[in-house]
Enzyme design. Structure first.
Site, PDB file in Angstrom:
ATOM      1  N   ARG A  38      -6.814   5.995 -22.422  1.00 51.85           N
ATOM      2  CA  ARG A  38      -6.910   4.528 -22.433  1.00 51.85           C
ATOM      3  C   ARG A  38      -6.002   3.928 -21.356  1.00 51.85           C
ATOM      4  O   ARG A  38      -6.384   2.984 -20.659  1.00 51.85           O
ATOM      5  CB  ARG A  38      -6.509   3.981 -23.794  1.00 51.85           C
ATOM      6  CG  ARG A  38      -7.500   4.259 -24.905  1.00 51.85           C
ATOM      7  CD  ARG A  38      -6.988   3.721 -26.232  1.00 51.85           C
ATOM      8  NE  ARG A  38      -7.918   3.958 -27.329  1.00 51.85           N
ATOM      9  CZ  ARG A  38      -7.692   3.635 -28.594  1.00 51.85           C
ATOM     10  NH1 ARG A  38      -6.532   3.055 -28.914  1.00 51.85           N
ATOM     11  NH2 ARG A  38      -8.588   3.881 -29.527  1.00 51.85           N
ATOM     12  N   HIS A  61       0.829  -1.190   0.000  1.00 54.53           N
ATOM     13  CA  HIS A  61       0.000   0.000   0.000  1.00 54.53           C
ATOM     14  C   HIS A  61       0.874   1.254   0.000  1.00 54.53           C
ATOM     15  O   HIS A  61       2.072   1.212   0.297  1.00 54.53           O
ATOM     16  CB  HIS A  61      -0.914   0.007   1.226  1.00 54.53           C
ATOM     17  CG  HIS A  61      -2.038  -0.971   1.128  1.00 54.53           C
ATOM     18  ND1 HIS A  61      -2.980  -1.120   2.123  1.00 54.53           N
ATOM     19  CD2 HIS A  61      -2.398  -1.851   0.157  1.00 54.53           C
ATOM     20  CE1 HIS A  61      -3.856  -2.046   1.777  1.00 54.53           C
ATOM     21  NE2 HIS A  61      -3.516  -2.500   0.584  1.00 54.53           N
ATOM     22  N   CYS A 117      -5.931   1.407   5.986  1.00 62.71           N
ATOM     23  CA  CYS A 117      -6.691   0.193   6.255  1.00 62.71           C
ATOM     24  C   CYS A 117      -6.456  -0.279   7.684  1.00 62.71           C
ATOM     25  O   CYS A 117      -5.386  -0.096   8.264  1.00 62.71           O
ATOM     26  CB  CYS A 117      -6.330  -0.905   5.255  1.00 62.71           C
ATOM     27  SG  CYS A 117      -4.618  -1.466   5.332  1.00 62.71           S
ATOM     28  N   THR A 172     -19.132  -0.434 -34.387  1.00 56.85           N
ATOM     29  CA  THR A 172     -17.776   0.107 -34.506  1.00 56.85           C
ATOM     30  C   THR A 172     -16.770  -1.006 -34.750  1.00 56.85           C
ATOM     31  O   THR A 172     -15.858  -0.874 -35.569  1.00 56.85           O
ATOM     32  CB  THR A 172     -17.408   0.877 -33.221  1.00 56.85           C
ATOM     33  OG1 THR A 172     -18.304   1.982 -33.066  1.00 56.85           O
ATOM     34  CG2 THR A 172     -15.979   1.374 -33.270  1.00 56.85           C
ATOM     35  N   SER A 179     -15.089   8.232 -40.639  1.00 56.84           N
ATOM     36  CA  SER A 179     -14.756   9.307 -39.704  1.00 56.84           C
ATOM     37  C   SER A 179     -13.255   9.487 -39.522  1.00 56.84           C
ATOM     38  O   SER A 179     -12.831  10.223 -38.647  1.00 56.84           O
ATOM     39  CB  SER A 179     -15.379   9.019 -38.337  1.00 56.84           C
ATOM     40  OG  SER A 179     -14.869   7.805 -37.817  1.00 56.84           O
ATOM     41  N   GLU A 186       0.950   3.819   2.051  1.00 56.65           N
ATOM     42  CA  GLU A 186       1.528   4.174   3.353  1.00 56.65           C
ATOM     43  C   GLU A 186       2.769   3.340   3.644  1.00 56.65           C
ATOM     44  O   GLU A 186       3.775   3.850   4.170  1.00 56.65           O
ATOM     45  CB  GLU A 186       0.499   3.977   4.471  1.00 56.65           C
ATOM     46  CG  GLU A 186      -0.766   4.795   4.312  1.00 56.65           C
ATOM     47  CD  GLU A 186      -1.883   4.028   3.631  1.00 56.65           C
ATOM     48  OE1 GLU A 186      -3.027   4.146   4.071  1.00 56.65           O
ATOM     49  OE2 GLU A 186      -1.590   3.298   2.653  1.00 56.65           O
TER      50      GLU A 186
END
Length: 324
Positions: free
Chosen positions: A187, A53, A78, A199, A171, A55
């Site tokens: 992304r 984590h 946590c 698409t 397009s 911390e």
């Protein structure tokens, strides 16, 4: 918060948290900074896969200098031990920090206030800031916890007169290179990406990340269709199916028009990213087929606007999340 200095340190911690996104999954992407006598002695962000984590990383970097320091952390430390590592609240107590400024409380019932209570019980001055920058940096985690679905960004590239493609569906390309590079950055910040079946059939898109150094951050690919999905893609039959995507925290929807309209109509879009190009088609496929843009953007606020080459980027955030 006690002063504006606390807000600046929390904003810095929120920026650090960006480095964890989206690699921290299934854990939230958290940022932490340890400050002693106005000097940063340790900093960290959640590592890939969720451990260590933030911390814990900051404490390792600070070493003995953590004693008497102030912790600025985007999410409540946590309070529960797991097979993957110790509770951060316990690590902070053992390190002897003097103060903790926490961006937002953790909605995870295993912590949910218990982290702050553990710090306070050890004599650490623990403060909950309810900070907007920290909340924004944890948008995906909070959506997953409170709404039962990912945080959804919808992207549309449109002409000055509101079209995303010509009448025949072509397009390529509406926007310039700078805008397209920025799409690849978007992304890279998401766990998964989704387009509509039309698409996929028309464009056979790769939907990967092609920025140097970020290629490995290509998101998992989804298609909204009642037909077949391409190999290595996952299929969703309905926008509401995003509630069954497990630990995915951030979903990037790239369109087209029908898919965009379906997500908007279902109230499942939290963030709207528009790339406006200085060209006009005169006729074609409208970005918002069921409503004019002015109506669609009611209940949203403009969070960012800037130029990308000859194009303009606009980012809108929904005032209140929907789809709970």
């Amino acid at each position: 918060m006690s002063d504006s200095g606390d807000a600046r340190w929390l904003a810095a911690a929120a920026c650090l948290a960006e480095r964890a996104r989206p690699l921290s999954r299934p854990n939230p992407g958290v940022g932490a900074i340890l400050v002693r006598d106005g000097i940063v002695v340790g900093r960290g962000w959640t590592r890939p896969g969720g451990r260590p984590h933030a911390e814990a990383m900051a404490l390792v970097q600070a070493g003995a200098a953590a004693r008497g320091a102030t912790l600025y952390v985007t999410l409540e430390p946590c309070a529960h031990r797991s097979e993957r590592g110790p509770a951060c609240a316990e690590l902070l107590v053992e390190a002897g920090i003097a103060r903790a400024v926490v961006g937002i409380a953790d909605p995870d019932p295993r912590t949910a206030g218990a982290g702050l209570e553990r710090l306070a019980a050890a004599g650490i001055a623990a403060e909950l800031a309810d900070d907007a920058a920290c909340r924004a940096s944890l948008a995906g985690y909070l959506a997953r916890r409170t709404l039962g679905r990912p945080y959804v960004t919808l992207k549309l590239a449109l002409t000055a007169d509101g079209f995303i493609a010509r009448a025949d569906g072509s397009s390529k390309w509406i926007t310039g290179e700078a805008a397209r590079a920025q799409v690849h950055r978007e992304r890279a910040r998401n766990d998964a990406i989704l387009v509509g079946g039309a698409t996929v059939r028309a464009d056979a898109p790769r939907l990967d990340v092609r920025l140097p150094g970020l290629e490995e951050r290509s998101p998992q690919r989804f298609v909204l269709t009642r037909g077949e999905a391409p190999p290595a893609w996952r299929k969703l039959a309905d926008p509401e199916d995003i509630r069954g995507l497990g630990d995915i925290q951030y979903l990037f929807v790239e369109g087209g028009a029908q898919t965009a309209g379906a997500f908007l109509a279902a109230g499942l879009v939290d963030r709207l990213v528009l790339y406006r190009a200085p060209v006009a088609f005169g006729d074609g496929i409208a970005a918002f087929p069921d409503a004019d843009p002015t109506g669609v953007l009611e209940g949203w606020h403009l969070a960012e606007r800037r130029r990308l080459g000859s194009d303009t980027l606009e980012v809108y955030i929904r005032d209140e999340p929907e789809g709970a």
